[in-house]
Design a protein around this motif. Structure first.
Motif, PDB file in Angstrom:
ATOM      1  N   ALA A 264       0.963  -1.243   0.120  1.00 45.96           N
ATOM      2  CA  ALA A 264      -0.003   0.134  -0.024  1.00 45.96           C
ATOM      3  C   ALA A 264       0.967   1.221  -0.079  1.00 45.96           C
ATOM      4  N   VAL A 265       2.123   1.117   0.693  1.00 38.69           N
ATOM      5  CA  VAL A 265       2.962   2.338   0.575  1.00 38.69           C
ATOM      6  C   VAL A 265       3.774   2.557  -0.638  1.00 38.69           C
ATOM      7  N   LEU A 266       4.210   1.288  -1.008  1.00 34.26           N
ATOM      8  CA  LEU A 266       5.426   1.154  -1.949  1.00 34.26           C
ATOM      9  C   LEU A 266       4.801   0.939  -3.496  1.00 34.26           C
ATOM     10  N   GLY A 267       3.648   0.512  -3.348  1.00 34.27           N
ATOM     11  CA  GLY A 267       3.113   0.259  -4.876  1.00 34.27           C
ATOM     12  C   GLY A 267       4.442  -0.750  -5.606  1.00 34.27           C
ATOM     13  N   ARG A 271       0.663   2.911  -9.739  1.00 31.29           N
ATOM     14  CA  ARG A 271      -0.593   2.463  -9.089  1.00 31.29           C
ATOM     15  C   ARG A 271      -1.128   0.801  -9.724  1.00 31.29           C
ATOM     16  N   MET A 272      -1.182  -0.138  -8.746  1.00 26.87           N
ATOM     17  CA  MET A 272      -1.805  -1.456  -9.301  1.00 26.87           C
ATOM     18  C   MET A 272      -3.270  -1.229  -9.866  1.00 26.87           C
ATOM     19  N   LEU A 292      -5.946   0.326   4.879  1.00 26.61           N
ATOM     20  CA  LEU A 292      -5.130  -0.049   3.729  1.00 26.61           C
ATOM     21  C   LEU A 292      -5.545   1.224   2.587  1.00 26.61           C
ATOM     22  N   SER A 293      -6.811   1.215   2.287  1.00 29.92           N
ATOM     23  CA  SER A 293      -7.424   2.303   1.370  1.00 29.92           C
ATOM     24  C   SER A 293      -6.996   3.740   1.831  1.00 29.92           C
ATOM     25  N   THR A 294      -6.992   3.975   3.281  1.00 34.23           N
ATOM     26  CA  THR A 294      -6.555   5.233   3.577  1.00 34.23           C
ATOM     27  C   THR A 294      -4.937   5.498   3.204  1.00 34.23           C
ATOM     28  N   LEU A 295      -4.198   4.534   3.485  1.00 31.47           N
ATOM     29  CA  LEU A 295      -2.677   4.240   3.295  1.00 31.47           C
ATOM     30  C   LEU A 295      -2.212   4.376   1.887  1.00 31.47           C
ATOM     31  N   ASP A 296      -3.119   3.755   1.045  1.00 35.25           N
ATOM     32  CA  ASP A 296      -3.032   3.967  -0.392  1.00 35.25           C
ATOM     33  C   ASP A 296      -2.877   5.644  -0.607  1.00 35.25           C
TER      34      ASP A 296
END
Length: 367
Positions: A264-267, A271-272, A292-296
């Motif tokens: 989620a941080v690194l991709g 963006r996947m 996780l969505s917030t982290l994205d």
């Protein structure tokens, strides 16, 4: 804006806030016994027969009426037992609310399954996180109070519901699940670094420091998984356990949550696809998916390093590469657990391997 760190349960990663319940009580003892029997069944047909027998006794109907009375802690425990039964019966690809499940699964069992899924807002809970992170206990009671992640890192662990008979050594599937718990416990530092990086700009001096720490931790976890793979290869396995892993892999329900947090941080070079992320995360509880969505969203600035040059960009790509290596090491752990039944057929971990290959391609494009 809400920060991932505003969610206290993630202080321990995706491990439960307290130790999983070692047994169910009252009317729920029948579900506990059914889970133990189904996990140790020699094949899915025998596991399904056990479910049919339980349904004929009407005890599952009684449990359906008591789902709303369960505390959150007991509801998670009941969910884990039910996930074990579903996996043992080979129903991992079914949604309990779908018409297909009505034809394949006894109505009493399906209704209980649907009720527990609705209670936890967690419809796709039959996956590795539920089977592992709620199915462990310390071998001995610790002498003092310890945070749950520290306890999982330092104490000898045993499964609550074993995939092997009680008089037999722990099976490969048992050891795989416990290795996943250890991975999550040691990976708590990755959650904390993810929170550090969230919301930072690419030019922030703390970003490269946090990325280098992330790389070191992922390298340490890689070594931990290699050691677990060696130990796991010496454990016994059965065709039924390999069938469970095959079924979970087909549903892409094997990815450990701590790796999803790193991604989620690194991709992976950008963006996947939304579909890919949804597929990998759909088996997590709603609060974890939301985190996780917030982290994205809040890590978007850090991911712009994929298209830059300089020391910070190098630290970012090193962290990406160490995550790819960690995912491959975990795929090898799963492959080792499944090897006896997968002989001469496509590998059980093919979905995870395909994901890792896609990430490698993305990394090459970013460079």
């Amino acid at each position: 804006m809400t920060s991932p760190s505003d969610n206290p349960p993630l202080a321990h990663g995706f491990l439960p806030e307290r130790l999983p319940a070692p047994r169910l009580s009252g009317a729920w003892t029948g579900l506990d016994a059914l889970a133990h029997a189904a996990a140790a069944a020699p094949c899915r047909e025998d596991a399904r027969l056990l479910v049919e027998q339980a349904c004929r006794s009407a005890e599952l109907t009684v449990l359906r009426q008591r789902v709303a009375r369960l505390s959150e802690h007991r509801a998670r425990a009941a969910t884990m037992r039910l996930a074990v039964i579903v996996a043992a019966c080979g129903w991992t690809g079914l949604d309990p609310a779908s018409p297909m499940s009505r034809r394949a699964v006894n109505e009493q069992f399906r209704t209980l399954w649907s009720s527990l899924a609705h209670r936890s807002d967690h419809p796709q809970f039959v996956a590795l996180p539920t089977l592992s992170l709620l199915n462990w206990a310390p071998l001995r009671k610790p002498g003092r109070a310890m945070p749950v992640d520290q306890l999982a890192r330092t104490e000898s662990l045993v499964p609550i519901v074993r995939w092997s008979a009680g008089d037999q050594p722990l099976s490969r599937l048992d050891r795989l699940m416990l290795a996943t718990v250890r991975l999550e416990a040691h990976g708590v530092w990755l959650f904390r670094l993810a929170e550090t990086l969230a919301g930072r700009s690419a030019g922030d001096r703390s970003v490269s420091v946090a990325l280098r720490r992330m790389t070191r931790i992922q390298h340490a976890l890689h070594g931990q998984l290699r050691s677990s793979t060696v130990k796991l290869s010496l454990a016994p396995a059965t065709g039924q356990q390999c069938a469970v892993l095959t079924s979970l892999a087909e549903q892409e329900a094997l990815e450990p949550p701590v790796l999803l947090a790193s991604d989620a941080v690194l991709g992976m070079g950008g963006r996947m696809g939304v579909g890919s992320r949804y597929q990998l995360r759909r088996h997590l509880p709603a609060q974890h998916r939301a985190w996780l969505s917030t982290l994205d969203r809040r890590s978007a600035a850090v991911r712009t390093l994929a298209h830059r040059r300089g020391p910070d960009a190098d630290a970012y790509r090193d962290a990406q590469e160490s995550l790819v290596a960690l995912r491959c090491a975990y795929a090898e752990l799963v492959r080792t657990a499944a090897r006896p039944a997968a002989k001469g057929r496509p590998g059980t971990t093919r979905p995870m391997i395909r994901t890792a290959q896609r990430h490698r391609v993305a990394l090459g494009g970013a460079a």
